[in-house]
Write an enzyme that holds these catalytic residues in place. Sequence first.
Site, PDB file in Angstrom:
ATOM      1  CG  ASP A  18      -8.198  -4.320  -3.770  1.00 21.19           C
ATOM      2  OD1 ASP A  18      -9.418  -4.126  -3.730  1.00 21.19           O
ATOM      3  OD2 ASP A  18      -7.372  -3.417  -4.005  1.00 21.19           O
ATOM      4  CG  HIS A  47      -2.088   0.942   1.021  1.00 24.50           C
ATOM      5  ND1 HIS A  47      -2.036   2.288   1.328  1.00 24.50           N
ATOM      6  CD2 HIS A  47      -3.320   0.713   0.516  1.00 24.50           C
ATOM      7  CE1 HIS A  47      -3.200   2.832   1.023  1.00 24.50           C
ATOM      8  NE2 HIS A  47      -3.993   1.904   0.523  1.00 24.50           N
TER       9      HIS A  47
HETATM   10  N1  CMX Z   1       4.313  -7.282  -4.877  1.00 25.07           N
HETATM   11  C1  CMX Z   1       5.541  -7.107  -5.427  1.00 25.07           C
HETATM   12  N2  CMX Z   1       6.201  -5.955  -5.408  1.00 25.07           N
HETATM   13  C2  CMX Z   1       5.624  -4.933  -4.757  1.00 25.07           C
HETATM   14  C3  CMX Z   1       4.383  -5.047  -4.120  1.00 25.07           C
HETATM   15  C4  CMX Z   1       3.706  -6.277  -4.211  1.00 25.07           C
HETATM   16  N3  CMX Z   1       2.485  -6.464  -3.707  1.00 25.07           N
HETATM   17  N4  CMX Z   1       4.068  -3.857  -3.566  1.00 25.07           N
HETATM   18  C5  CMX Z   1       5.081  -3.019  -3.846  1.00 25.07           C
HETATM   19  N5  CMX Z   1       6.013  -3.682  -4.577  1.00 25.07           N
HETATM   20  C6  CMX Z   1       7.225  -3.121  -5.181  1.00 25.07           C
HETATM   21  C7  CMX Z   1       6.821  -1.991  -6.112  1.00 25.07           C
HETATM   22  O1  CMX Z   1       6.394  -2.502  -7.378  1.00 25.07           O
HETATM   23  C8  CMX Z   1       8.096  -1.198  -6.181  1.00 25.07           C
HETATM   24  O2  CMX Z   1       8.977  -1.868  -7.044  1.00 25.07           O
HETATM   25  P1  CMX Z   1       9.948  -1.043  -8.040  1.00 25.07           P
HETATM   26  O3  CMX Z   1      10.842  -0.242  -7.141  1.00 25.07           O
HETATM   27  O4  CMX Z   1      10.631  -2.096  -8.817  1.00 25.07           O
HETATM   28  O5  CMX Z   1       9.057  -0.175  -8.869  1.00 25.07           O
HETATM   29  C9  CMX Z   1       8.633  -1.331  -4.755  1.00 25.07           C
HETATM   30  O6  CMX Z   1       8.016  -2.505  -4.204  1.00 25.07           O
HETATM   31  C10 CMX Z   1       8.317  -0.146  -3.868  1.00 25.07           C
HETATM   32  O7  CMX Z   1       6.919   0.076  -3.896  1.00 25.07           O
HETATM   33  P2  CMX Z   1       6.181   0.701  -2.628  1.00 25.07           P
HETATM   34  O8  CMX Z   1       6.761   2.063  -2.401  1.00 25.07           O
HETATM   35  O9  CMX Z   1       6.168  -0.243  -1.499  1.00 25.07           O
HETATM   36  O10 CMX Z   1       4.686   0.779  -3.138  1.00 25.07           O
HETATM   37  P3  CMX Z   1       3.957   1.966  -3.924  1.00 25.07           P
HETATM   38  O11 CMX Z   1       3.510   2.986  -2.942  1.00 25.07           O
HETATM   39  O12 CMX Z   1       4.771   2.436  -5.074  1.00 25.07           O
HETATM   40  O13 CMX Z   1       2.712   1.198  -4.552  1.00 25.07           O
HETATM   41  C11 CMX Z   1       0.930  -0.342  -4.520  1.00 25.07           C
HETATM   42  C12 CMX Z   1       1.637   0.773  -3.757  1.00 25.07           C
HETATM   43  C13 CMX Z   1      -0.384  -0.662  -3.825  1.00 25.07           C
HETATM   44  C14 CMX Z   1       0.615   0.145  -5.927  1.00 25.07           C
HETATM   45  C15 CMX Z   1       1.836  -1.587  -4.546  1.00 25.07           C
HETATM   46  O14 CMX Z   1       2.051  -2.063  -3.236  1.00 25.07           O
HETATM   47  C16 CMX Z   1       1.297  -2.704  -5.422  1.00 25.07           C
HETATM   48  O15 CMX Z   1       1.525  -2.685  -6.629  1.00 25.07           O
HETATM   49  N6  CMX Z   1       0.531  -3.685  -4.836  1.00 25.07           N
HETATM   50  C17 CMX Z   1      -0.109  -4.714  -5.593  1.00 25.07           C
HETATM   51  C18 CMX Z   1      -1.350  -4.177  -6.291  1.00 25.07           C
HETATM   52  C19 CMX Z   1      -2.462  -3.896  -5.287  1.00 25.07           C
HETATM   53  O16 CMX Z   1      -2.774  -4.728  -4.441  1.00 25.07           O
HETATM   54  N7  CMX Z   1      -3.102  -2.734  -5.421  1.00 25.07           N
HETATM   55  C20 CMX Z   1      -4.266  -2.394  -4.592  1.00 25.07           C
HETATM   56  C21 CMX Z   1      -3.993  -1.304  -3.558  1.00 25.07           C
HETATM   57  C22 CMX Z   1      -5.233  -0.972  -2.783  1.00 25.07           C
HETATM   58  C23 CMX Z   1      -6.240  -0.269  -3.659  1.00 25.07           C
HETATM   59  O17 CMX Z   1      -5.978   0.868  -4.091  1.00 25.07           O
HETATM   60  O18 CMX Z   1      -7.275  -0.845  -3.966  1.00 25.07           O
END
Ligand code: CMX
Length: 463
Positions: A403, A348
């Site tokens: 989710d 998140h």
């Molecule tokens: N699986 C694998 N890698 C993940 C991850 C996950 N669930 N969550 C974060 N990361 C990765 C990111 O892709 C990012 O990688 P890069 O540096 O290679 O780009 C790294 O970890 C850092 O990301 P972060 O700062 O922790 O997360 P963000 O704030 O950028 O993004 C979110 C948040 C939700 C988009 C991300 O955690 C994600 O993609 N989760 C999976 C999709 C998801 O469940 N989305 C729903 C969120 C809730 C909603 O809005 O409904």
Amino acid sequence: MALMKAIASRLAQPTKHVLPALSTVRFASDSTNLKDVMANLVPEFQKTVKEFRSKHGNTKVGEVTVDMMYGGMRGIKGLVTETSVLDPDEGIRFRGYSIPECQKLLPTVAGGKEMLPEGLFWLLLTGDIPTDAQVKAVSKEWANRADLPAHVVTMLKNFPSTLHPMAQFSAAITACNHDSKFKQAYTEGVRKNVYWEYFYEDAMDLIAKLPTIAALVYRNTYKNSSSICPIDTDKDWSFNFTKMLGYDDAQFTELIRLYLTIHSDHEGGNVSAHTCHLVASALSDPYLSFGAAMNGLAGPLHGLANQEVLVWLDGCVSALGDNWTEQDLKNYVWNTLKSGVVVPGYGHAVLRKTDPRYTCQREFALEQMPEDPGFKLVSAVYKVVPDILLEQGKAKNPWPNVDAHSGVLLQHYGMTERNYYTVLFGVSRALGCMASCIWDRALGLPLERPKSLSTEHLMKMFK
Ligand code: CMX
């Protein structure tokens, strides 16, 4: 007095959650007319904000770094949203109340257990805990406003069933702009100080119509365009919605009440809420603004993740069969990460602990479907994914979000159409988006227009 007694008895019921002292709970006044209640609140709060701004208008609330600018503006405090605030560790508070507190305080249907989304909407809009009578009045009003314009029904019928339900949903919402009361009033030169009243009217119409739109999308896409049943004006929003979808299970309706309440609002910076706020700041009416928000919700990193989770779990079952071990599951998660995609439902942008919206769905499942194979798989995934994400060391939050859980609950009751799940999220998100944009207009917030810079410009700043 009767209300105080009712709330006191709700609070007196045994619970494992810490609840607010009765003296700190803000109860609604007696009026069951939400617009009248707002008409009293608006000038009061306008005054509060005016005084606050005259005192602190130039006070700094934070700073912006170069990484924040390239990093999706994470952590920049640049928006005001009245309806809810998200704490990284504790999760969402709707007008100061946590989900367990709302579950205790907000009205349910007679004999039911789940809080009604109508009550949460009242809370988001006013900051007050409504009475049963106030919530019933909102149910009635939404039921009376639920009919769709004929052109929207025709448009939905004509969409190919191969068009993603979110695209159908957002297009139909946008097309309701045809009858916008705000658009009409603006064209006639209405004054700025009453914009909120027209936003309120459109918001109530829009929320009322969403279950009808969403049910038509469902039945046209998956049920051979079979017709939907008429609205029962004595029933609540979720009851009518599940009926129109074609479900007749009281427990499923209870799930939908919970679902529509907890997905409603997550402060102002998430993609859907922020989009609605931004587009409405151009004085696009609520239909145009919320249609835009839904296009943002349809992204896989935001609302579409609830669809992605089920697709991922299906892939897991196909790959591992029925007799998997914890080690098999860990390998599956690692393979997902090694293939370069995210584990949907985890992580998140703000939260740093398990999402309380996940927890309350888990509690529902533990009570209603402890032996469901989908629920068991979700629980097993919860046991292994956080450690793996921590070991991988990229995600700032290794814990599940809302989710990660919602799909298996829907599937348990027979709603297996994964592509549809984000539409349910969208119906709920309207409550938060609409409450916020009514307040945006009441506070006279201007066109949103932050300053952007090019890399060249930024570099020059530091020479
Ligand atoms: N699986 C694998 N890698 C993940 C991850 C996950 N669930 N969550 C974060 N990361 C990765 C990111 O892709 C990012 O990688 P890069 O540096 O290679 O780009 C790294 O970890 C850092 O990301 P972060 O700062 O922790 O997360 P963000 O704030 O950028 O993004 C979110 C948040 C939700 C988009 C991300 O955690 C994600 O993609 N989760 C999976 C999709 C998801 O469940 N989305 C729903 C969120 C809730 C909603 O809005 O409904």
